[in-house]
Motif scaffolding. Structure first.
Motif, mmCIF file in Angstrom:
data_model
loop_
_atom_site.group_PDB
_atom_site.id
_atom_site.type_symbol
_atom_site.label_atom_id
_atom_site.label_comp_id
_atom_site.label_asym_id
_atom_site.label_seq_id
_atom_site.Cartn_x
_atom_site.Cartn_y
_atom_site.Cartn_z
ATOM 1 N N VAL A 187 -46.969 -22.724 88.573
ATOM 2 C CA VAL A 187 -46.001 -24.062 88.382
ATOM 3 C C VAL A 187 -46.463 -24.932 89.555
ATOM 4 C CG1 VAL A 187 -43.824 -24.914 88.386
ATOM 5 C CG2 VAL A 187 -44.360 -22.512 87.185
ATOM 6 N N SER A 188 -46.705 -26.221 89.094
ATOM 7 C CA SER A 188 -46.784 -27.356 89.968
ATOM 8 C C SER A 188 -45.392 -28.106 90.249
ATOM 9 C CB SER A 188 -47.732 -28.267 89.780
ATOM 10 O OG SER A 188 -47.652 -29.531 90.251
ATOM 11 N N ILE A 189 -44.877 -28.176 91.338
ATOM 12 C CA ILE A 189 -43.336 -28.903 91.516
ATOM 13 C C ILE A 189 -43.755 -29.895 92.452
ATOM 14 C CG2 ILE A 189 -41.105 -28.432 92.283
ATOM 15 C CD1 ILE A 189 -41.549 -25.521 91.790
ATOM 16 N N GLU A 190 -43.277 -31.320 91.953
ATOM 17 C CA GLU A 190 -43.376 -32.396 92.917
ATOM 18 C C GLU A 190 -42.446 -33.167 93.032
ATOM 19 O OE1 GLU A 190 -46.706 -35.953 93.370
ATOM 20 O OE2 GLU A 190 -46.910 -34.850 91.805
ATOM 21 N N ARG A 191 -41.823 -33.650 94.064
ATOM 22 C CA ARG A 191 -40.586 -34.553 94.176
ATOM 23 C C ARG A 191 -41.214 -35.989 94.694
ATOM 24 N NH1 ARG A 191 -37.988 -38.262 98.081
ATOM 25 N NH2 ARG A 191 -35.818 -37.959 97.715
ATOM 26 N N VAL A 192 -40.972 -36.956 93.922
ATOM 27 C CA VAL A 192 -41.377 -38.476 94.078
ATOM 28 C C VAL A 192 -40.220 -39.250 94.412
ATOM 29 C CG1 VAL A 192 -42.842 -40.494 93.184
ATOM 30 C CG2 VAL A 192 -43.495 -37.906 92.646
ATOM 31 N N GLY A 193 -40.192 -39.771 95.417
ATOM 32 C CA GLY A 193 -38.921 -40.614 95.665
ATOM 33 C C GLY A 193 -39.387 -42.283 95.746
ATOM 34 N N THR A 194 -38.239 -42.906 95.199
ATOM 35 C CA THR A 194 -38.536 -44.425 95.080
ATOM 36 C C THR A 194 -37.922 -45.369 95.999
ATOM 37 O OG1 THR A 194 -36.791 -44.494 93.200
ATOM 38 C CG2 THR A 194 -38.982 -43.808 92.697
ATOM 39 N N ASN A 195 -37.118 -44.830 97.016
ATOM 40 C CA ASN A 195 -36.746 -45.472 97.797
ATOM 41 C C ASN A 195 -35.669 -46.443 97.258
ATOM 42 O OD1 ASN A 195 -38.039 -44.827 100.271
ATOM 43 N ND2 ASN A 195 -39.742 -45.825 99.525
ATOM 44 N N GLY A 196 -34.461 -46.171 96.303
ATOM 45 C CA GLY A 196 -33.685 -46.774 95.713
ATOM 46 C C GLY A 196 -33.951 -47.654 94.629
ATOM 47 N N ASN A 197 -35.243 -47.479 94.169
ATOM 48 C CA ASN A 197 -35.694 -48.533 93.035
ATOM 49 C C ASN A 197 -35.717 -47.865 91.775
ATOM 50 O OD1 ASN A 197 -37.170 -50.061 91.399
ATOM 51 N ND2 ASN A 197 -38.440 -50.942 93.221
ATOM 52 N N VAL A 198 -34.518 -48.330 91.091
ATOM 53 C CA VAL A 198 -34.582 -47.718 89.669
ATOM 54 C C VAL A 198 -35.774 -48.083 88.718
ATOM 55 C CG1 VAL A 198 -32.797 -47.971 87.625
ATOM 56 C CG2 VAL A 198 -32.073 -47.583 89.818
ATOM 57 N N GLU A 199 -36.023 -49.329 88.933
ATOM 58 C CA GLU A 199 -37.197 -49.813 87.781
ATOM 59 C C GLU A 199 -38.585 -49.119 88.255
ATOM 60 O OE1 GLU A 199 -36.531 -51.812 85.627
ATOM 61 O OE2 GLU A 199 -34.523 -51.963 86.202
ATOM 62 N N GLN A 200 -38.781 -48.482 89.783
ATOM 63 C CA GLN A 200 -39.761 -47.928 89.992
ATOM 64 C C GLN A 200 -39.750 -46.341 89.157
ATOM 65 O OE1 GLN A 200 -40.631 -47.593 94.044
ATOM 66 N NE2 GLN A 200 -42.524 -46.256 93.520
ATOM 67 N N MET A 201 -38.685 -45.938 89.350
ATOM 68 C CA MET A 201 -38.224 -44.645 88.687
ATOM 69 C C MET A 201 -38.492 -44.784 86.987
ATOM 70 S SD MET A 201 -34.447 -43.355 90.001
ATOM 71 C CE MET A 201 -34.545 -41.764 89.205
ATOM 72 N N ILE A 202 -38.104 -45.857 86.493
ATOM 73 C CA ILE A 202 -38.630 -45.946 85.219
ATOM 74 C C ILE A 202 -39.835 -45.995 84.943
ATOM 75 C CG2 ILE A 202 -38.291 -47.535 83.163
ATOM 76 C CD1 ILE A 202 -35.455 -48.363 84.275
ATOM 77 N N GLU A 203 -40.570 -46.797 85.643
ATOM 78 C CA GLU A 203 -42.182 -46.886 85.469
ATOM 79 C C GLU A 203 -42.785 -45.632 85.568
ATOM 80 O OE1 GLU A 203 -43.843 -49.451 84.197
ATOM 81 O OE2 GLU A 203 -42.071 -50.322 83.996
ATOM 82 N N ILE A 204 -42.286 -44.904 86.668
ATOM 83 C CA ILE A 204 -42.903 -43.320 86.638
ATOM 84 C C ILE A 204 -42.743 -42.673 85.537
ATOM 85 C CG2 ILE A 204 -42.893 -41.270 88.268
ATOM 86 C CD1 ILE A 204 -42.235 -43.008 90.667
ATOM 87 N N ILE A 205 -41.531 -42.346 85.182
ATOM 88 C CA ILE A 205 -41.326 -41.693 83.944
ATOM 89 C C ILE A 205 -42.049 -41.985 82.722
ATOM 90 C CG2 ILE A 205 -39.278 -41.107 82.404
ATOM 91 C CD1 ILE A 205 -37.497 -41.078 84.678
#
Length: 306
Positions: free
Chosen positions: A27-45
């Motif tokens: 299993v590869s497990i990764e955590r990616v933070g966006t520094n409070g940026n909801v729009e960046q979260m959406i783009e990554i997803i």
């Protein structure tokens, strides 16, 4: 190889990636933070949708719960709708099982919660833990108004909290999540605003970002029961003389990941969503991690430690 990515509203400074083997599967497990940026979260997803086996929704809850009723948070709802192919979980499905099991594990191994003074920093995102503490006879302060809304009012009754929640949550669910929870760089800021209630408590439980934001300078003779901590967090707690740290999720390469990540792992391994997590946890063998930080600490009977 199974791939699990936690896309977090939190600070990118806490990003981490590990490779491990669980139940015979890599299993590869990764955590990616966006520094409070909801729009960046959406783009990554949107970019990773269908390319990974499970998403974790980090740094925000999908819903808050009281009396069995769920209140979906609008910011989270806006994010998760973009995961069209890959399942996305926020850890809530696991919290109710894993955190109850952690309390029972501690109780079974010599740590009684009967009449123990407990500060649960936010009960509405851990209602299962709140109910279990009540059943075990703990004297609990629920810090929801203090830690989430900045209102310096202590709640000492779960019934009172439920009544407040029934009135407030239909409105609160529409607020930007950053108003309810430390996100981005705010996760690194701290104050001792609630030092009195920390001093009163023998056990401090709940989300670590809430705890860390108001962490007092002296934690001698205290236990913290939480979820996600880094090696830097542990060193901070050691400097502040904490006796014992209990994390409900296991250590992977020097840190514990959030419940959203661990729930994502279970979903990825089982290829289905909304499982009976009790049986999956037993199969996987997840156990709470107990780290003894104080040299004078005598230890709970029978507990393993890191």
């Amino acid at each position: 190889m199974k791939k699990v990515v936690s896309v977090s509203l939190g600070s990118a400074a806490r990003d981490h990636k590990v490779y491990t083997e669980i139940c015979g599967q890599k299993v590869s497990i990764e955590r990616v933070g966006t520094n409070g940026n909801v729009e960046q979260m959406i783009e990554i997803i949107k970019d990773l949708d269908g390319k990974v086996d499970a998403f974790g929704l980090g740094g925000m809850d999908l819903f808050l719960m009281a009396n069995g009723k769920k209140y979906i948070l609008k910011d989270a709802e806006k994010v998760i709708k973009h995961a069209r192919k890959t399942p996305i979980v926020d850890g809530s499905g696991l919290k109710g099982t894993l955190e109850k099991q952690t309390l029972r594990y501690l109780n079974k191994n010599g740590f009684s919660f009967e009449d123990k003074k407990v500060l649960l920093v936010c009960a509405l995102d851990r209602f299962g833990m709140a109910e279990e503490l009540l059943d075990m006879g703990a004297k609990t302060i629920y810090g929801d108004l203090m830690f989430s809304l900045g209102i310096p009012v202590k709640i000492t009754s779960l019934k009172t909290l439920s009544k407040i929640a029934n009135v407030a949550l239909p409105v609160v669910r529409h607020l930007p999540f950053k108003m309810l929870y430390p996100t981005g760089d705010k996760q690194e800021l701290s104050s001792e605003r609630y030092s009195e209630v920390f001093k009163w408590a023998e056990v401090i439980a709940g989300d670590f970002h809430f705890i860390k934001k108001h962490l007092p300078s002296n934690l001698k003779d205290k236990t913290i029961i939480t979820n996600t901590v880094t090696s830097e967090d542990i060193e901070l707690l050691r400097q502040r003389k904490l006796d014992t740290l209990v994390t409900t999720t296991p250590e992977l390469n020097g840190r514990s990941f959030g419940t959203n990540v661990m729930e994502g792992v279970l979903v990825a391994l089982d290829n289905r969503k909304n499982q009976n997590y009790s049986s999956l946890l037993k199969e996987v063998g997840f156990k709470p991690r107990v780290v003894r930080l104080s040299q004078h600490y005598k230890g709970y009977r029978g507990l393993s430690h890191g």
